[in-house]
Design a protein around this motif. Structure first.
Motif, PDB file in Angstrom:
ATOM      1  N   ALA A 140       0.843  -1.196   0.000  1.00  0.00           N
ATOM      2  CA  ALA A 140       0.000   0.000   0.000  1.00  0.00           C
ATOM      3  C   ALA A 140       0.876   1.243   0.000  1.00  0.00           C
ATOM      4  O   ALA A 140       1.923   1.267   0.642  1.00  0.00           O
ATOM      5  CB  ALA A 140      -0.926   0.007   1.211  1.00  0.00           C
ATOM      6  N   ILE A 141       0.432   2.239  -0.733  1.00  0.00           N
ATOM      7  CA  ILE A 141       1.115   3.526  -0.764  1.00  0.00           C
ATOM      8  C   ILE A 141       0.074   4.614  -0.494  1.00  0.00           C
ATOM      9  O   ILE A 141      -1.129   4.383  -0.635  1.00  0.00           O
ATOM     10  CB  ILE A 141       1.818   3.784  -2.107  1.00  0.00           C
ATOM     11  CG1 ILE A 141       0.802   3.865  -3.250  1.00  0.00           C
ATOM     12  CG2 ILE A 141       2.876   2.733  -2.378  1.00  0.00           C
ATOM     13  CD1 ILE A 141       1.369   4.399  -4.545  1.00  0.00           C
ATOM     14  N   LYS A 142       0.562   5.775  -0.132  1.00  0.00           N
ATOM     15  CA  LYS A 142      -0.333   6.917   0.042  1.00  0.00           C
ATOM     16  C   LYS A 142       0.067   7.978  -0.974  1.00  0.00           C
ATOM     17  O   LYS A 142       1.250   8.295  -1.113  1.00  0.00           O
ATOM     18  CB  LYS A 142      -0.243   7.480   1.451  1.00  0.00           C
ATOM     19  CG  LYS A 142      -1.286   8.575   1.722  1.00  0.00           C
ATOM     20  CD  LYS A 142      -1.155   9.181   3.105  1.00  0.00           C
ATOM     21  CE  LYS A 142      -1.765   8.294   4.145  1.00  0.00           C
ATOM     22  NZ  LYS A 142      -1.817   8.973   5.474  1.00  0.00           N
ATOM     23  N   ILE A 143      -0.939   8.484  -1.688  1.00  0.00           N
ATOM     24  CA  ILE A 143      -0.712   9.566  -2.638  1.00  0.00           C
ATOM     25  C   ILE A 143      -1.537  10.775  -2.196  1.00  0.00           C
ATOM     26  O   ILE A 143      -2.396  10.665  -1.320  1.00  0.00           O
ATOM     27  CB  ILE A 143      -1.091   9.162  -4.084  1.00  0.00           C
ATOM     28  CG1 ILE A 143      -2.600   8.909  -4.198  1.00  0.00           C
ATOM     29  CG2 ILE A 143      -0.281   7.964  -4.542  1.00  0.00           C
ATOM     30  CD1 ILE A 143      -3.114   8.846  -5.613  1.00  0.00           C
ATOM     31  N   ILE A 144      -1.285  11.891  -2.815  1.00  0.00           N
ATOM     32  CA  ILE A 144      -2.104  13.084  -2.631  1.00  0.00           C
ATOM     33  C   ILE A 144      -2.823  13.305  -3.961  1.00  0.00           C
ATOM     34  O   ILE A 144      -2.178  13.474  -5.001  1.00  0.00           O
ATOM     35  CB  ILE A 144      -1.251  14.313  -2.252  1.00  0.00           C
ATOM     36  CG1 ILE A 144      -0.381  14.011  -1.017  1.00  0.00           C
ATOM     37  CG2 ILE A 144      -2.141  15.526  -2.036  1.00  0.00           C
ATOM     38  CD1 ILE A 144      -1.153  13.613   0.233  1.00  0.00           C
ATOM     39  N   ASN A 145      -4.155  13.287  -3.926  1.00  0.00           N
ATOM     40  CA  ASN A 145      -4.900  13.390  -5.180  1.00  0.00           C
ATOM     41  C   ASN A 145      -4.907  14.820  -5.729  1.00  0.00           C
ATOM     42  O   ASN A 145      -4.322  15.720  -5.133  1.00  0.00           O
ATOM     43  CB  ASN A 145      -6.315  12.817  -5.038  1.00  0.00           C
ATOM     44  CG  ASN A 145      -7.215  13.642  -4.142  1.00  0.00           C
ATOM     45  OD1 ASN A 145      -6.952  14.801  -3.829  1.00  0.00           O
ATOM     46  ND2 ASN A 145      -8.306  13.032  -3.716  1.00  0.00           N
ATOM     47  N   LYS A 146      -5.593  15.008  -6.840  1.00  0.00           N
ATOM     48  CA  LYS A 146      -5.565  16.289  -7.556  1.00  0.00           C
ATOM     49  C   LYS A 146      -6.163  17.441  -6.758  1.00  0.00           C
ATOM     50  O   LYS A 146      -5.872  18.596  -7.038  1.00  0.00           O
ATOM     51  CB  LYS A 146      -6.279  16.147  -8.891  1.00  0.00           C
ATOM     52  CG  LYS A 146      -5.540  15.247  -9.847  1.00  0.00           C
ATOM     53  CD  LYS A 146      -6.305  15.016 -11.122  1.00  0.00           C
ATOM     54  CE  LYS A 146      -5.531  14.042 -12.003  1.00  0.00           C
ATOM     55  NZ  LYS A 146      -6.254  13.703 -13.211  1.00  0.00           N
ATOM     56  N   VAL A 147      -7.010  17.137  -5.766  1.00  0.00           N
ATOM     57  CA  VAL A 147      -7.600  18.202  -4.948  1.00  0.00           C
ATOM     58  C   VAL A 147      -6.898  18.335  -3.601  1.00  0.00           C
ATOM     59  O   VAL A 147      -7.386  18.991  -2.697  1.00  0.00           O
ATOM     60  CB  VAL A 147      -9.127  18.012  -4.762  1.00  0.00           C
ATOM     61  CG1 VAL A 147      -9.851  18.152  -6.085  1.00  0.00           C
ATOM     62  CG2 VAL A 147      -9.432  16.682  -4.100  1.00  0.00           C
ATOM     63  N   GLY A 148      -5.731  17.674  -3.467  1.00  0.00           N
ATOM     64  CA  GLY A 148      -4.910  17.826  -2.276  1.00  0.00           C
ATOM     65  C   GLY A 148      -5.255  16.912  -1.112  1.00  0.00           C
ATOM     66  O   GLY A 148      -4.740  17.100  -0.014  1.00  0.00           O
ATOM     67  N   LYS A 149      -6.102  15.909  -1.349  1.00  0.00           N
ATOM     68  CA  LYS A 149      -6.480  14.991  -0.271  1.00  0.00           C
ATOM     69  C   LYS A 149      -5.692  13.689  -0.380  1.00  0.00           C
ATOM     70  O   LYS A 149      -5.436  13.200  -1.479  1.00  0.00           O
ATOM     71  CB  LYS A 149      -7.970  14.705  -0.317  1.00  0.00           C
ATOM     72  CG  LYS A 149      -8.792  15.947  -0.058  1.00  0.00           C
ATOM     73  CD  LYS A 149     -10.188  15.584   0.298  1.00  0.00           C
ATOM     74  CE  LYS A 149     -10.911  16.871   0.652  1.00  0.00           C
ATOM     75  NZ  LYS A 149     -11.953  16.669   1.566  1.00  0.00           N
ATOM     76  N   PRO A 150      -5.341  13.093   0.771  1.00  0.00           N
ATOM     77  CA  PRO A 150      -4.616  11.821   0.734  1.00  0.00           C
ATOM     78  C   PRO A 150      -5.524  10.674   0.285  1.00  0.00           C
ATOM     79  O   PRO A 150      -6.732  10.694   0.535  1.00  0.00           O
ATOM     80  CB  PRO A 150      -4.154  11.632   2.176  1.00  0.00           C
ATOM     81  CG  PRO A 150      -5.092  12.436   2.993  1.00  0.00           C
ATOM     82  CD  PRO A 150      -5.551  13.569   2.139  1.00  0.00           C
ATOM     83  N   LEU A 151      -4.923   9.703  -0.376  1.00  0.00           N
ATOM     84  CA  LEU A 151      -5.629   8.521  -0.848  1.00  0.00           C
ATOM     85  C   LEU A 151      -4.674   7.336  -0.741  1.00  0.00           C
ATOM     86  O   LEU A 151      -3.530   7.425  -1.178  1.00  0.00           O
ATOM     87  CB  LEU A 151      -6.070   8.717  -2.308  1.00  0.00           C
ATOM     88  CG  LEU A 151      -6.761   7.552  -2.997  1.00  0.00           C
ATOM     89  CD1 LEU A 151      -8.110   7.244  -2.341  1.00  0.00           C
ATOM     90  CD2 LEU A 151      -6.951   7.853  -4.483  1.00  0.00           C
ATOM     91  N   ILE A 152      -5.150   6.262  -0.142  1.00  0.00           N
ATOM     92  CA  ILE A 152      -4.345   5.044  -0.038  1.00  0.00           C
ATOM     93  C   ILE A 152      -4.674   4.152  -1.227  1.00  0.00           C
ATOM     94  O   ILE A 152      -5.839   3.913  -1.532  1.00  0.00           O
ATOM     95  CB  ILE A 152      -4.615   4.301   1.279  1.00  0.00           C
ATOM     96  CG1 ILE A 152      -4.155   5.158   2.460  1.00  0.00           C
ATOM     97  CG2 ILE A 152      -3.916   2.934   1.285  1.00  0.00           C
ATOM     98  CD1 ILE A 152      -4.574   4.614   3.810  1.00  0.00           C
ATOM     99  N   ILE A 153      -3.637   3.684  -1.907  1.00  0.00           N
ATOM    100  CA  ILE A 153      -3.764   2.749  -3.019  1.00  0.00           C
ATOM    101  C   ILE A 153      -3.110   1.453  -2.566  1.00  0.00           C
ATOM    102  O   ILE A 153      -1.945   1.444  -2.173  1.00  0.00           O
ATOM    103  CB  ILE A 153      -3.044   3.279  -4.284  1.00  0.00           C
ATOM    104  CG1 ILE A 153      -3.500   4.687  -4.653  1.00  0.00           C
ATOM    105  CG2 ILE A 153      -3.204   2.297  -5.434  1.00  0.00           C
ATOM    106  CD1 ILE A 153      -4.918   4.795  -5.138  1.00  0.00           C
ATOM    107  N   ALA A 154      -3.875   0.345  -2.610  1.00  0.00           N
ATOM    108  CA  ALA A 154      -3.361  -0.921  -2.083  1.00  0.00           C
ATOM    109  C   ALA A 154      -3.629  -2.060  -3.057  1.00  0.00           C
ATOM    110  O   ALA A 154      -4.609  -2.041  -3.810  1.00  0.00           O
ATOM    111  CB  ALA A 154      -4.014  -1.226  -0.737  1.00  0.00           C
TER     112      ALA A 154
END
Length: 161
Positions: free
Chosen positions: A91-105
């Motif tokens: 799993a990684i954490k990214i920051i989406n286009k509107v500046g919110k964190p999102l976990i991708i697993a």
């Protein structure tokens, strides 16, 4: 954001297909299962950062997971990596286009390994229901069917998810 999940059964043999999918679909994140990679094999796709967990101590090419993220996406880091003899989880954490964190697993479990529902609960509870409210997207291959996992009156996998 376009996310692709692909069980490729050996990514190095299918690099042309992967590059075609990325270009044709405009993928920004790719979750790959059964990469069949090891420490001697690289996975470098131009314009992407690669995170991966390879099958440990495999006598032949098998298992493995990878997450490829387009360079233009802000990455907050790898937050989870785990493997058993016959499964891999990442799993990684990214920051989406509107500046919110999102976990991708992503995760892969070999059909020859019994599905450990306690472990699966801990993965999903830790990622999907994390304390800071960060949303999570999971894509993977658990090699499981509901009929294989449960008595008809007891939805075991569904309760884990």
């Amino acid at each position: 954001m376009i996310i692709i999940q692909w069980n490729c059964c050996g990514v190095t043999a299918r690099l042309k297909e992967l590059i075609y999918l990325v270009r044709k679909l405009g993928a920004e994140i790719i979750l790959i299962n059964e990469t069949h990679l090891n420490e001697k094999k690289d996975l470098n796709i131009p314009g992407f950062v690669t995170f991966r967990v390879d099958r440990a101590n495999a006598s032949h090419a098998s298992g493995g997971v990878a997450i490829l993220v387009k360079n233009s996406i802000r990455i907050d880091g790898e937050i989870y990596s785990h493997q058993t003899a016959m499964s891999e989880w990442l799993a990684i954490k990214i920051i989406n286009k509107v500046g919110k964190p999102l976990i991708i697993a992503t995760g892969y479990r070999s059909p020859s390994e019994e599905l450990d529902l306690t472990f699966l609960d801990s993965v999903f509870n830790g990622l999907l229901y994390n304390r800071d409210g960060t949303r999570c997207i999971f894509g993977g291959d658990l090699d499981a069917t509901l009929g294989h996992l449960q008595e008809p009156t007891e939805p075991v996998l569904q309760s884990s998810l």
